[in-house]
Each structure stands twice: as C-alpha cells, then as structure tokens.
Design an enzyme around this catalytic site. Structure first.
Site, PDB file in Angstrom:
ATOM      1  N   GLU A   1       4.481  -5.053   7.278  1.00  0.00           N
ATOM      2  CA  GLU A   1       3.595  -4.175   7.994  1.00  0.00           C
ATOM      3  C   GLU A   1       4.207  -3.892   9.405  1.00  0.00           C
ATOM      4  O   GLU A   1       4.245  -2.643  10.001  1.00  0.00           O
ATOM      5  CB  GLU A   1       2.193  -4.575   8.147  1.00  0.00           C
ATOM      6  CG  GLU A   1       1.872  -4.326   6.731  1.00  0.00           C
ATOM      7  CD  GLU A   1       1.552  -5.421   5.794  1.00  0.00           C
ATOM      8  OE1 GLU A   1       2.409  -6.377   6.094  1.00  0.00           O
ATOM      9  OE2 GLU A   1       0.917  -5.352   4.914  1.00  0.00           O
TER      10      GLU A   1
ATOM     11  N   GLU B   1      -0.690  -9.254  -0.654  1.00  0.00           N
ATOM     12  CA  GLU B   1      -2.184  -9.523  -0.339  1.00  0.00           C
ATOM     13  C   GLU B   1      -3.060  -9.294  -1.840  1.00  0.00           C
ATOM     14  O   GLU B   1      -3.809 -10.299  -1.945  1.00  0.00           O
ATOM     15  CB  GLU B   1      -2.718  -8.452   0.500  1.00  0.00           C
ATOM     16  CG  GLU B   1      -2.205  -8.472   2.107  1.00  0.00           C
ATOM     17  CD  GLU B   1      -2.536  -7.472   2.933  1.00  0.00           C
ATOM     18  OE1 GLU B   1      -2.176  -6.245   2.731  1.00  0.00           O
ATOM     19  OE2 GLU B   1      -3.039  -7.597   3.835  1.00  0.00           O
TER      20      GLU B   1
ATOM     21  N   GLY C   1       0.550  -5.127   0.718  1.00  0.00           N
ATOM     22  CA  GLY C   1      -0.619  -4.992  -0.147  1.00  0.00           C
ATOM     23  C   GLY C   1      -0.391  -5.649  -1.358  1.00  0.00           C
ATOM     24  O   GLY C   1      -1.185  -6.152  -2.091  1.00  0.00           O
TER      25      GLY C   1
ATOM     26  N   ALA D   1       1.026  -1.228  -0.048  1.00  0.00           N
ATOM     27  CA  ALA D   1      -0.100   0.052  -0.049  1.00  0.00           C
ATOM     28  C   ALA D   1       0.949   1.043   0.282  1.00  0.00           C
ATOM     29  O   ALA D   1       2.145   1.263   0.493  1.00  0.00           O
ATOM     30  CB  ALA D   1      -0.890  -0.224   1.233  1.00  0.00           C
TER      31      ALA D   1
HETATM   32  N1  COA Z   1       4.643   3.126  -0.587  1.00  0.00           N
HETATM   33  C1  COA Z   1       4.894   4.267  -1.075  1.00  0.00           C
HETATM   34  N2  COA Z   1       5.993   4.527  -1.576  1.00  0.00           N
HETATM   35  C2  COA Z   1       6.802   3.457  -2.019  1.00  0.00           C
HETATM   36  C3  COA Z   1       6.515   2.173  -1.537  1.00  0.00           C
HETATM   37  C4  COA Z   1       5.347   2.136  -0.708  1.00  0.00           C
HETATM   38  N3  COA Z   1       4.953   1.028  -0.237  1.00  0.00           N
HETATM   39  N4  COA Z   1       7.536   1.282  -1.637  1.00  0.00           N
HETATM   40  C5  COA Z   1       8.319   1.960  -2.366  1.00  0.00           C
HETATM   41  N5  COA Z   1       8.101   3.277  -2.548  1.00  0.00           N
HETATM   42  C6  COA Z   1       8.703   4.180  -3.253  1.00  0.00           C
HETATM   43  C7  COA Z   1      10.094   4.831  -2.480  1.00  0.00           C
HETATM   44  O1  COA Z   1       9.663   5.750  -1.424  1.00  0.00           O
HETATM   45  C8  COA Z   1      10.858   5.346  -3.671  1.00  0.00           C
HETATM   46  O2  COA Z   1      10.253   6.599  -3.769  1.00  0.00           O
HETATM   47  P1  COA Z   1      11.174   7.974  -4.153  1.00  0.00           P
HETATM   48  O3  COA Z   1      12.278   7.578  -5.140  1.00  0.00           O
HETATM   49  O4  COA Z   1      10.245   9.216  -4.376  1.00  0.00           O
HETATM   50  O5  COA Z   1      11.857   8.090  -2.828  1.00  0.00           O
HETATM   51  C9  COA Z   1      10.582   4.546  -4.690  1.00  0.00           C
HETATM   52  O6  COA Z   1       9.264   3.462  -4.428  1.00  0.00           O
HETATM   53  C10 COA Z   1      11.737   3.368  -4.851  1.00  0.00           C
HETATM   54  O7  COA Z   1      11.756   2.639  -3.830  1.00  0.00           O
HETATM   55  P2  COA Z   1      13.187   2.348  -3.088  1.00  0.00           P
HETATM   56  O8  COA Z   1      12.911   1.978  -1.473  1.00  0.00           O
HETATM   57  O9  COA Z   1      13.979   3.587  -3.224  1.00  0.00           O
HETATM   58  O10 COA Z   1      13.685   1.134  -3.692  1.00  0.00           O
HETATM   59  P3  COA Z   1      14.786   0.038  -3.047  1.00  0.00           P
HETATM   60  O11 COA Z   1      15.177  -0.928  -3.948  1.00  0.00           O
HETATM   61  O12 COA Z   1      15.706   0.911  -2.293  1.00  0.00           O
HETATM   62  O13 COA Z   1      13.795  -0.958  -1.801  1.00  0.00           O
HETATM   63  C11 COA Z   1      11.844  -2.026  -1.158  1.00  0.00           C
HETATM   64  C12 COA Z   1      12.788  -1.545  -2.336  1.00  0.00           C
HETATM   65  C13 COA Z   1      10.841  -2.573  -1.690  1.00  0.00           C
HETATM   66  C14 COA Z   1      12.733  -3.002  -0.196  1.00  0.00           C
HETATM   67  C15 COA Z   1      11.434  -0.896  -0.280  1.00  0.00           C
HETATM   68  O14 COA Z   1      11.036   0.046  -1.203  1.00  0.00           O
HETATM   69  C16 COA Z   1      10.400  -1.073   0.653  1.00  0.00           C
HETATM   70  O15 COA Z   1      10.765  -1.518   1.865  1.00  0.00           O
HETATM   71  N6  COA Z   1       9.229  -0.419   0.434  1.00  0.00           N
HETATM   72  C17 COA Z   1       8.196  -0.497   1.443  1.00  0.00           C
HETATM   73  C18 COA Z   1       7.693  -2.032   1.556  1.00  0.00           C
HETATM   74  C19 COA Z   1       6.484  -2.059   2.701  1.00  0.00           C
HETATM   75  O16 COA Z   1       6.752  -1.819   3.829  1.00  0.00           O
HETATM   76  N7  COA Z   1       5.290  -2.328   2.049  1.00  0.00           N
HETATM   77  C20 COA Z   1       4.319  -2.521   2.930  1.00  0.00           C
HETATM   78  C21 COA Z   1       3.480  -1.355   3.072  1.00  0.00           C
HETATM   79  S1  COA Z   1       1.778  -1.566   4.108  1.00  0.00           S
END
Ligand code: COA
Length: 258
Positions: free
Chosen positions: A133, A113, A110, A65
């Site tokens: 989460e 999910e 999400g 999400a």
């Molecule tokens: N919501 C909003 N933005 C998100 C996102 C999310 N769930 N997941 C990634 N993004 C965004 C990042 O903020 C970043 O945006 P920016 O370039 O404007 O800063 C962009 O997507 C790229 O992500 P980034 O974190 O730089 O990539 P990465 O390769 O270093 O890491 C992940 C990849 C998936 C490990 C990391 O993005 C992450 O942990 N995301 C969240 C996962 C999460 O907690 N999901 C559950 C949500 S309830």
C-alpha cells in the site's frame, strides 16, 4: 448465486474460489459483498462443516483491493471502504466453522489481509505475500496493520508494510504466516485433507476453539474467562457425552453437532 465466487461443496468442505482471474482476483465491491454473503452460507448451511478460500488461476490468490475503486474517494468514503473491508474480514475470522486460506499465488494488500482473516493459511510454492500500500500512498486498512503484527510480530510486520516488499512462501513459512508450503498442484488436496480431518471432530467444540483463540486479540474479553465459559458450554452438549463415551468404550465417536 454469487457474481464473483465459484463455490463447490464436497464432503462437508465448501471450496470458495474468487473468480476474477483477469484482474488477479482483486477485491472489488462485488467480491466483498459476495464474501460477506458466503460467510452467512457457511454459518447457516448445516451441510457445510468448513471452507477454504482460494483464487482462480495459477498466478494469484488476490492481488489486493481493486485499485480502480480508490479513484476520487473522499476521506469519508475511504473510511467507509476500510470499515466495510474490516467488517467482512472480521466475519470470516469470527465464523464458528473453520475457514482456511489456500494461497495459490500473489496475496498482496487486501489479499494478504484476507488470508490473515482466515483461521490459518496454506501456501503454494509460488505464493507471494506483501502489503504494497505504501507504493500507492496509503496504508493497509482491511485489518492488515493489526493482524500482520499479531501473526508475525511488529518488527517483521513493519518491515513488510514500510518497504512494500513481497516475501516468498518459504519466508512466510519461516515467519509463521503460513502453516504449510506445498507444490501448487497439491495445495487444494492438502487443504481439503486438513479440513476433512477437522470435520471428524466435534463441531461445537471446534467453534468454541475458534472463539477462545480469537479472544486473545479482543480487548473487550478476558480470553481465559472465554476459555472457561467455552469449556463449560461443551459439557452441555451431546457431542461431549458421545466423545467421552466413545473413548471409554474404545470406539470411534460419531458427532452430531449438538
Ligand atoms: N486492483 C485492480 N486491478 C489489478 C490489481 C488491483 N489490486 N492487481 C492487478 N490488477 C489488474 C491489472 O491492472 C491488470 O489489468 P489489465 O490487464 O486490465 O491492465 C491485470 O490485473 C493483470 O495485472 P498485471 O499488473 O498486468 O500483472 P503482472 O503479472 O504484471 O503484475 C502484480 C502482478 C501483482 C505485481 C501487479 O498486478 C500489482 O502490483 N498489482 C497491485 C498490487 C497492489 O498494489 N495491491 C494492493 C492494493 S491496495
């Protein structure tokens, strides 16, 4: 037609690509609204026999999400967000036409999910699944605590949910979360070939199979009774007459979905 999805219909299979690669295809309000609408399109367009959902770019299916939308939500707004998410994903799960997840990278929160609300899942070798989460001080709430337990069992589900760890595609395969793991460049072709095969089957029967399988997890229904009524309903269809006649006449059935 959609703000955040790219769709393409070919040979009865609707390819649905979530298209926010710069945010790893995170599910914001617009994506959720579009997913809700695309299920309506899948249900109502007779040219669509099935669909798959994938993410744009080589890195991510859906990274969760959209966390930026969580900021400042009241408890009531949080409940509404979770209900909306559950609602959209239940529509996918209950769709009478097959909807499959082609998981091309991160399927987190999400995203995991969403994949679990699809009727089954294929993964690219680089796919990663997780429910991170707890790292944010929240819990999976688009059906994740329920469907992950259904799909992999309570012990494995709680390990993923409580640690926030990711599992790789091979582990997801071993746990039964995905049916196939294929190289990234073969993912969509493999997905499509399974859906095209299903497309040769009797469409109403396919819909009844999904309905009866969903009844396993629906406390308001007796699944065995749903199976009986679905089986009986098939006997009122032209497709059943065509399928049985074709077998007896040693020819290939041509189903009209009637
Ligand atoms: N919501 C909003 N933005 C998100 C996102 C999310 N769930 N997941 C990634 N993004 C965004 C990042 O903020 C970043 O945006 P920016 O370039 O404007 O800063 C962009 O997507 C790229 O992500 P980034 O974190 O730089 O990539 P990465 O390769 O270093 O890491 C992940 C990849 C998936 C490990 C990391 O993005 C992450 O942990 N995301 C969240 C996962 C999460 O907690 N999901 C559950 C949500 S309830």
């Amino acid at each position: 037609m959609y703000q955040t999805l790219v769709t393409q219909l070919e040979a009865g299979v609707l390819a649905v690509t979530i298209n926010r690669p710069e945010k790893l295809n995170a599910l914001n309000k617009e994506v959720m609204d579009d997913l809700f609408s695309v299920v309506t399109e899948i249900e109502t367009n007779p040219e669509i026999k099935s669909a798959y959902i994938t993410g744009a770019g080589p890195k991510s299916f859906v990274a969760g999400a959209d966390i930026s939308e969580f900021v400042g939500l009241s408890q009531q707004e949080a409940a509404e967000l979770a209900r909306r998410g559950q609602n959209v994903f239940s529509r996918i799960e209950r769709c009478s036409k097959p909807i499959v997840a082609a998981v091309n990278g991160f399927a987190l929160g999400g995203g995991c999910e969403l994949s679990m609300s699809c009727h089954f899942r294929l993964a690219a070798e680089n796919a990663r699944f997780g429910q991170p989460e707890v790292n944010l001080g929240i819990i999976p709430a688009y059906g994740g605590t329920q469907r992950l337990v259904q799909l992999v069992g309570k012990g494995r589900a709680l390990e993923l949910i409580l640690t926030g760890n990711m599992i790789d595609a091979q582990t997801a395969l071993q746990w039964g979360l995905v049916n196939h793991v294929v190289p990234q460049d073969e993912l969509l072709a493999k997905t499509r070939s399974l859906l095209e095969l299903i497309g040769t089957k009797a469409p109403l029967a396919v819909g009844h199979c999904i309905k009866a399988a969903n009844a396993v997890y629906d406390e308001t229904q007796n699944g065995f009774e749903t199976e009986v009524s679905s089986f009986a309903a098939c006997f009122g269809t032209e497709d059943m007459r065509e399928g049985t006649s074709a077998f007896l006449e040693k020819r290939k059935a041509q189903f009209a979905g009637k």
